[in-house]
Enzyme design. Sequence first.
Site, PDB file in Angstrom:
ATOM      1  N   LYS A   1       0.690  -1.322  -0.010  1.00 44.32           N
ATOM      2  CA  LYS A   1      -0.055   0.172   0.140  1.00 44.32           C
ATOM      3  C   LYS A   1       1.214   1.039   0.097  1.00 44.32           C
ATOM      4  O   LYS A   1       0.397   2.194  -0.699  1.00 44.32           O
ATOM      5  CB  LYS A   1      -0.625  -0.024   1.280  1.00 44.32           C
TER       6      LYS A   1
ATOM      7  N   ARG B   1      -9.787  -0.101   9.753  1.00 51.56           N
ATOM      8  CA  ARG B   1      -9.240  -1.464  10.044  1.00 51.56           C
ATOM      9  C   ARG B   1     -10.164  -2.543  10.565  1.00 51.56           C
ATOM     10  O   ARG B   1      -9.868  -3.482  10.740  1.00 51.56           O
ATOM     11  CB  ARG B   1      -7.692  -1.785  10.463  1.00 51.56           C
TER      12      ARG B   1
ATOM     13  N   ARG C   1      12.007  -5.336   5.126  1.00 50.71           N
ATOM     14  CA  ARG C   1      11.454  -4.023   4.764  1.00 50.71           C
ATOM     15  C   ARG C   1      12.698  -3.341   4.569  1.00 50.71           C
ATOM     16  O   ARG C   1      12.955  -3.240   5.904  1.00 50.71           O
ATOM     17  CB  ARG C   1      10.259  -3.626   4.436  1.00 50.71           C
TER      18      ARG C   1
ATOM     19  N   ARG D   1      11.764  -0.776  10.597  1.00 46.98           N
ATOM     20  CA  ARG D   1      10.643  -0.536  11.595  1.00 46.98           C
ATOM     21  C   ARG D   1      10.956  -1.385  12.674  1.00 46.98           C
ATOM     22  O   ARG D   1      10.354  -2.909  12.213  1.00 46.98           O
ATOM     23  CB  ARG D   1       9.231  -1.059  11.185  1.00 46.98           C
TER      24      ARG D   1
ATOM     25  N   ARG E   1       0.532  -9.366  13.610  1.00 44.68           N
ATOM     26  CA  ARG E   1      -1.325  -8.383  12.304  1.00 44.68           C
ATOM     27  C   ARG E   1      -1.260  -9.000  11.186  1.00 44.68           C
ATOM     28  O   ARG E   1      -2.090  -8.384  10.934  1.00 44.68           O
ATOM     29  CB  ARG E   1       0.460  -7.340  11.895  1.00 44.68           C
TER      30      ARG E   1
HETATM   31  P1  ADP Z   1       2.004  -1.684   3.268  1.00 42.64           P
HETATM   32  O1  ADP Z   1       2.357  -0.257   3.258  1.00 42.64           O
HETATM   33  O2  ADP Z   1       0.987  -2.592   2.968  1.00 42.64           O
HETATM   34  O3  ADP Z   1       2.813  -1.929   4.633  1.00 42.64           O
HETATM   35  P2  ADP Z   1       4.871  -1.934   2.021  1.00 42.64           P
HETATM   36  O4  ADP Z   1       4.241  -0.697   0.733  1.00 42.64           O
HETATM   37  O5  ADP Z   1       6.074  -1.062   2.908  1.00 42.64           O
HETATM   38  O6  ADP Z   1       3.626  -2.530   2.986  1.00 42.64           O
HETATM   39  O7  ADP Z   1       5.649  -2.918   0.715  1.00 42.64           O
HETATM   40  C1  ADP Z   1       6.295  -4.091   2.099  1.00 42.64           C
HETATM   41  C2  ADP Z   1       7.546  -4.690   1.613  1.00 42.64           C
HETATM   42  O8  ADP Z   1       7.115  -4.934   0.035  1.00 42.64           O
HETATM   43  C3  ADP Z   1       8.064  -4.120   0.966  1.00 42.64           C
HETATM   44  O9  ADP Z   1       9.369  -4.119   1.564  1.00 42.64           O
HETATM   45  C4  ADP Z   1       8.236  -2.992  -0.042  1.00 42.64           C
HETATM   46  O10 ADP Z   1       9.469  -2.330  -0.246  1.00 42.64           O
HETATM   47  C5  ADP Z   1       8.046  -4.628  -1.355  1.00 42.64           C
HETATM   48  N1  ADP Z   1       6.823  -4.628  -2.106  1.00 42.64           N
HETATM   49  C6  ADP Z   1       6.082  -3.752  -2.152  1.00 42.64           C
HETATM   50  N2  ADP Z   1       5.115  -3.820  -3.544  1.00 42.64           N
HETATM   51  C7  ADP Z   1       5.774  -5.422  -4.120  1.00 42.64           C
HETATM   52  C8  ADP Z   1       6.101  -6.494  -4.998  1.00 42.64           C
HETATM   53  N3  ADP Z   1       5.045  -5.503  -6.080  1.00 42.64           N
HETATM   54  N4  ADP Z   1       6.974  -6.821  -5.142  1.00 42.64           N
HETATM   55  C9  ADP Z   1       7.643  -7.245  -4.003  1.00 42.64           C
HETATM   56  N5  ADP Z   1       7.643  -6.601  -3.103  1.00 42.64           N
HETATM   57  C10 ADP Z   1       6.880  -5.259  -2.594  1.00 42.64           C
HETATM   58  P1  AMP Z   2       1.135  -0.028   9.056  1.00 42.91           P
HETATM   59  O1  AMP Z   2       2.121   1.001   9.206  1.00 42.91           O
HETATM   60  O2  AMP Z   2      -0.101   0.405   8.160  1.00 42.91           O
HETATM   61  O3  AMP Z   2       1.543  -1.211   9.317  1.00 42.91           O
HETATM   62  O4  AMP Z   2       0.933  -0.186  10.781  1.00 42.91           O
HETATM   63  C1  AMP Z   2       1.478  -0.504  11.888  1.00 42.91           C
HETATM   64  C2  AMP Z   2       0.997  -0.617  13.186  1.00 42.91           C
HETATM   65  O5  AMP Z   2       0.433   0.472  13.659  1.00 42.91           O
HETATM   66  C3  AMP Z   2      -0.134  -1.901  13.330  1.00 42.91           C
HETATM   67  O6  AMP Z   2       0.713  -2.614  13.627  1.00 42.91           O
HETATM   68  C4  AMP Z   2      -1.100  -1.451  14.638  1.00 42.91           C
HETATM   69  O7  AMP Z   2      -0.993  -1.552  15.492  1.00 42.91           O
HETATM   70  C5  AMP Z   2      -1.335   0.641  14.095  1.00 42.91           C
HETATM   71  N1  AMP Z   2      -1.747   1.535  13.683  1.00 42.91           N
HETATM   72  C6  AMP Z   2      -2.161   2.426  12.160  1.00 42.91           C
HETATM   73  N2  AMP Z   2      -2.781   2.040  11.518  1.00 42.91           N
HETATM   74  C7  AMP Z   2      -4.132   1.566  12.442  1.00 42.91           C
HETATM   75  C8  AMP Z   2      -5.753   1.582  12.459  1.00 42.91           C
HETATM   76  N3  AMP Z   2      -5.720   1.988  11.588  1.00 42.91           N
HETATM   77  N4  AMP Z   2      -6.603   0.783  12.923  1.00 42.91           N
HETATM   78  C9  AMP Z   2      -6.201   0.448  14.516  1.00 42.91           C
HETATM   79  N5  AMP Z   2      -4.303   0.383  14.289  1.00 42.91           N
HETATM   80  C10 AMP Z   2      -3.219   1.149  13.084  1.00 42.91           C
END
Ligand code: ADP
Ligand code: AMP
Length: 213
Positions: free
Chosen positions: A13, A88, A127, A160, A171
Amino acid sequence: MNLMLFGAPGAGKGTQAKFLIEKYNIPQISTGDILRAAITDKTDMGMEAKKFMDEGKLVPDSTIIGIIKDRLAETDCKNGFILDGFPRTLAQAEALSELMKNMNINLDKVISLNVPDELIVGRITGRRVCSKCGASFHVEFNPSKEENVCDYCASELIIRKDDNAQTVKSRLDAYHTQTAPLIDFYTKMGVFIELDGTKDVSEVTKDMINALS
Ligand code: ADP
Ligand code: AMP
């Protein structure tokens, strides 16, 4: 354009949001980024949220809904926004509908990036995120041009705290039990689009732009 990116943690995302920001010139609203900024600033809200985040649990709805209410009222949202990681839970989705109704705006599309759980662990453990702008990279699948340096703002990339194999499990559990029911909610609203999030980053971007045009 009022958009929402939907999917499991690690589905891509945040990565795809960066392309939408450039294309539509609208802000990304990531509740995860807002919470991490509050932790860095050591605010009361941040310190309370940290306990949940470190365990891979969702932060309580009341906190999250308060954050979104304030953020959507900011002037940069007047031409649209990209919601990333919110809502969420059903309670959050219902609060968002109410908020948008009061603002006289509609949700244009919810774009779901579908990635099976088996691929999520590798994505999350590899990541790297920018310590300043939050941009997301992957050591193998989406590396930054220069190792540990953000392509967008040249700040340092970090791991992270919650990106480890133990928290990924909780998660994903939270996603399946509390967030996945929203698929039905937004399908009924007629705005839900599903994309194959397992393709390469650039392929997913193409599919997303096609789906929006
Ligand atoms: P989210 O915001 O949904 O938690 P991220 O955008 O941070 O996910 O992506 C999670 C991990 O996967 C990151 O390390 C990112 O670089 C990698 N990633 C994102 N899109 C792809 C893809 N299409 N193929 C492989 N790896 C990806
Ligand atoms: P994210 O960066 O989206 O992966 O979120 C990291 C963490 O933040 C999650 O595992 C939750 O603990 C918290 N969090 C982020 N967004 C939400 C949401 N909309 N509702 C509840 N917890 C959230």
